[in-house]
Design a protein around this motif. Structure first.
Motif, mmCIF file in Angstrom:
data_model
loop_
_atom_site.group_PDB
_atom_site.id
_atom_site.type_symbol
_atom_site.label_atom_id
_atom_site.label_comp_id
_atom_site.label_asym_id
_atom_site.label_seq_id
_atom_site.Cartn_x
_atom_site.Cartn_y
_atom_site.Cartn_z
ATOM 1 N N ARG A 1 -11.960 6.188 1.372
ATOM 2 C CA ARG A 1 -13.314 6.106 1.919
ATOM 3 C C ARG A 1 -13.754 7.464 2.444
ATOM 4 N NH1 ARG A 1 -16.410 1.807 1.346
ATOM 5 N NH2 ARG A 1 -15.314 -0.145 1.347
ATOM 6 N N HIS A 2 -14.992 7.766 2.186
ATOM 7 C CA HIS A 2 -15.646 8.960 2.738
ATOM 8 C C HIS A 2 -16.981 8.457 3.268
ATOM 9 C CE1 HIS A 2 -16.140 13.293 3.111
ATOM 10 N NE2 HIS A 2 -17.410 13.103 2.775
ATOM 11 N N GLY A 3 -16.979 8.026 4.511
ATOM 12 C CA GLY A 3 -18.143 7.341 5.055
ATOM 13 C C GLY A 3 -18.252 5.971 4.413
ATOM 14 N N GLU A 4 -19.424 5.665 3.878
ATOM 15 C CA GLU A 4 -19.645 4.381 3.201
ATOM 16 C C GLU A 4 -19.356 4.467 1.700
ATOM 17 O OE1 GLU A 4 -20.564 1.357 4.563
ATOM 18 O OE2 GLU A 4 -20.127 2.378 6.443
ATOM 19 N N ARG A 5 -18.945 5.620 1.233
ATOM 20 C CA ARG A 5 -18.722 5.829 -0.199
ATOM 21 C C ARG A 5 -17.243 6.093 -0.455
ATOM 22 N NH1 ARG A 5 -23.531 6.812 -2.921
ATOM 23 N NH2 ARG A 5 -22.572 8.270 -4.378
ATOM 24 N N TRP A 6 -16.889 6.387 -1.695
ATOM 25 C CA TRP A 6 -15.508 6.633 -2.097
ATOM 26 C C TRP A 6 -15.366 8.047 -2.639
ATOM 27 C CZ3 TRP A 6 -11.740 3.216 -1.083
ATOM 28 C CH2 TRP A 6 -12.134 1.919 -0.760
ATOM 29 N N ALA A 7 -14.207 8.645 -2.401
ATOM 30 C CA ALA A 7 -13.906 9.991 -2.880
ATOM 31 C C ALA A 7 -12.539 9.987 -3.562
ATOM 32 C CB ALA A 7 -13.898 10.981 -1.718
ATOM 33 N N VAL A 8 -12.307 10.972 -4.435
ATOM 34 C CA VAL A 8 -11.028 11.139 -5.128
ATOM 35 C C VAL A 8 -10.332 12.371 -4.567
ATOM 36 C CG1 VAL A 8 -9.910 11.625 -7.346
ATOM 37 C CG2 VAL A 8 -11.845 10.072 -7.256
ATOM 38 N N TYR A 9 -9.047 12.223 -4.287
ATOM 39 C CA TYR A 9 -8.221 13.318 -3.815
ATOM 40 C C TYR A 9 -7.010 13.444 -4.727
ATOM 41 C CZ TYR A 9 -10.996 12.776 0.403
ATOM 42 O OH TYR A 9 -12.045 12.691 1.278
ATOM 43 N N VAL A 10 -6.570 14.675 -4.982
ATOM 44 C CA VAL A 10 -5.402 14.906 -5.825
ATOM 45 C C VAL A 10 -4.372 15.734 -5.056
ATOM 46 C CG1 VAL A 10 -6.689 14.747 -7.981
ATOM 47 C CG2 VAL A 10 -6.389 16.965 -6.914
ATOM 48 N N ARG A 11 -3.126 15.571 -5.479
ATOM 49 C CA ARG A 11 -2.039 16.356 -4.907
ATOM 50 C C ARG A 11 -1.311 17.026 -6.069
ATOM 51 N NH1 ARG A 11 1.169 14.277 0.034
ATOM 52 N NH2 ARG A 11 1.179 12.287 -1.023
ATOM 53 N N LEU A 12 -1.084 18.329 -5.945
ATOM 54 C CA LEU A 12 -0.463 19.093 -7.020
ATOM 55 C C LEU A 12 1.047 19.232 -6.847
ATOM 56 C CD1 LEU A 12 -3.103 21.937 -7.390
ATOM 57 C CD2 LEU A 12 -2.996 19.748 -8.581
ATOM 58 N N GLY A 13 1.513 19.212 -5.624
ATOM 59 C CA GLY A 13 2.942 19.400 -5.355
ATOM 60 C C GLY A 13 3.607 18.109 -4.943
ATOM 61 N N GLY A 14 4.674 18.255 -4.184
ATOM 62 C CA GLY A 14 5.434 17.110 -3.715
ATOM 63 C C GLY A 14 4.782 16.431 -2.529
ATOM 64 N N PRO A 15 5.537 15.530 -1.892
ATOM 65 C CA PRO A 15 4.989 14.732 -0.790
ATOM 66 C C PRO A 15 4.495 15.540 0.408
ATOM 67 C CG PRO A 15 7.098 13.866 -1.514
ATOM 68 C CD PRO A 15 6.886 15.139 -2.241
ATOM 69 N N ALA A 16 4.981 16.752 0.575
ATOM 70 C CA ALA A 16 4.551 17.565 1.724
ATOM 71 C C ALA A 16 3.286 18.370 1.436
ATOM 72 C CB ALA A 16 5.675 18.518 2.124
ATOM 73 N N SER A 17 2.820 18.371 0.201
ATOM 74 C CA SER A 17 1.630 19.161 -0.133
ATOM 75 C C SER A 17 0.363 18.443 0.303
ATOM 76 C CB SER A 17 1.584 19.474 -1.633
ATOM 77 O OG SER A 17 1.492 18.292 -2.373
ATOM 78 N N ASN A 18 -0.699 19.204 0.441
ATOM 79 C CA ASN A 18 -1.984 18.668 0.909
ATOM 80 C C ASN A 18 -2.722 17.912 -0.184
ATOM 81 O OD1 ASN A 18 -1.679 19.838 3.444
ATOM 82 N ND2 ASN A 18 -2.640 21.739 2.790
ATOM 83 N N TRP A 19 -3.517 16.926 0.245
ATOM 84 C CA TRP A 19 -4.445 16.243 -0.652
ATOM 85 C C TRP A 19 -5.697 17.108 -0.741
ATOM 86 C CZ3 TRP A 19 -3.183 12.185 -3.549
ATOM 87 C CH2 TRP A 19 -2.105 11.397 -3.154
ATOM 88 N N LEU A 20 -6.199 17.338 -1.952
ATOM 89 C CA LEU A 20 -7.382 18.163 -2.165
ATOM 90 C C LEU A 20 -8.479 17.320 -2.790
ATOM 91 C CD1 LEU A 20 -5.476 21.228 -3.583
ATOM 92 C CD2 LEU A 20 -6.378 20.966 -1.283
ATOM 93 N N ALA A 21 -9.685 17.467 -2.292
ATOM 94 C CA ALA A 21 -10.814 16.651 -2.736
ATOM 95 C C ALA A 21 -11.393 17.145 -4.048
ATOM 96 C CB ALA A 21 -11.908 16.671 -1.676
ATOM 97 N N VAL A 22 -11.946 16.212 -4.810
ATOM 98 C CA VAL A 22 -12.772 16.565 -5.963
ATOM 99 C C VAL A 22 -14.152 16.864 -5.397
ATOM 100 C CG1 VAL A 22 -13.793 15.745 -8.110
ATOM 101 C CG2 VAL A 22 -11.423 15.162 -7.548
#
Length: 80
Positions: free
Chosen positions: A27-48
């Motif tokens: 959720r991003h407010g009332e809408r939906w967003a996609v996030y991706v992770r490039l590395g392992g479990p400790a890496s950050n989620w990055l937004a589209v």
């Protein structure tokens, strides 16, 4: 400089290069967003991102799913 996200063109390149490890819809407010992770479990989620906004959003999970299928994302988890 820390990366905050990817636009659609960059995301397509990352998917083609098999660099995306995980995807999630959240959720991003009332809408939906996609996030991706490039590395392992400790890496950050990055937004589209969109060209106008820091985070691209979709009104429903159905429209988000059509986008992910179209860019080649086969699976994602949903975080509400």
């Amino acid at each position: 400089m820390k990366r905050k996200g990817f636009d659609e063109g960059q995301l397509l390149e990352l998917i083609a290069g098999h660099s995306v490890r995980e995807c999630k819809a959240a959720r991003h407010g009332e809408r939906w967003a996609v996030y991706v992770r490039l590395g392992g479990p400790a890496s950050n989620w990055l937004a589209v991102r969109s060209q106008r906004e820091a985070v691209r959003t979709w009104a429903s999970l159905d429209t988000l799913e059509r986008f992910t299928r179209g860019v080649g994302i086969r699976a994602f988890v949903v975080e509400s």
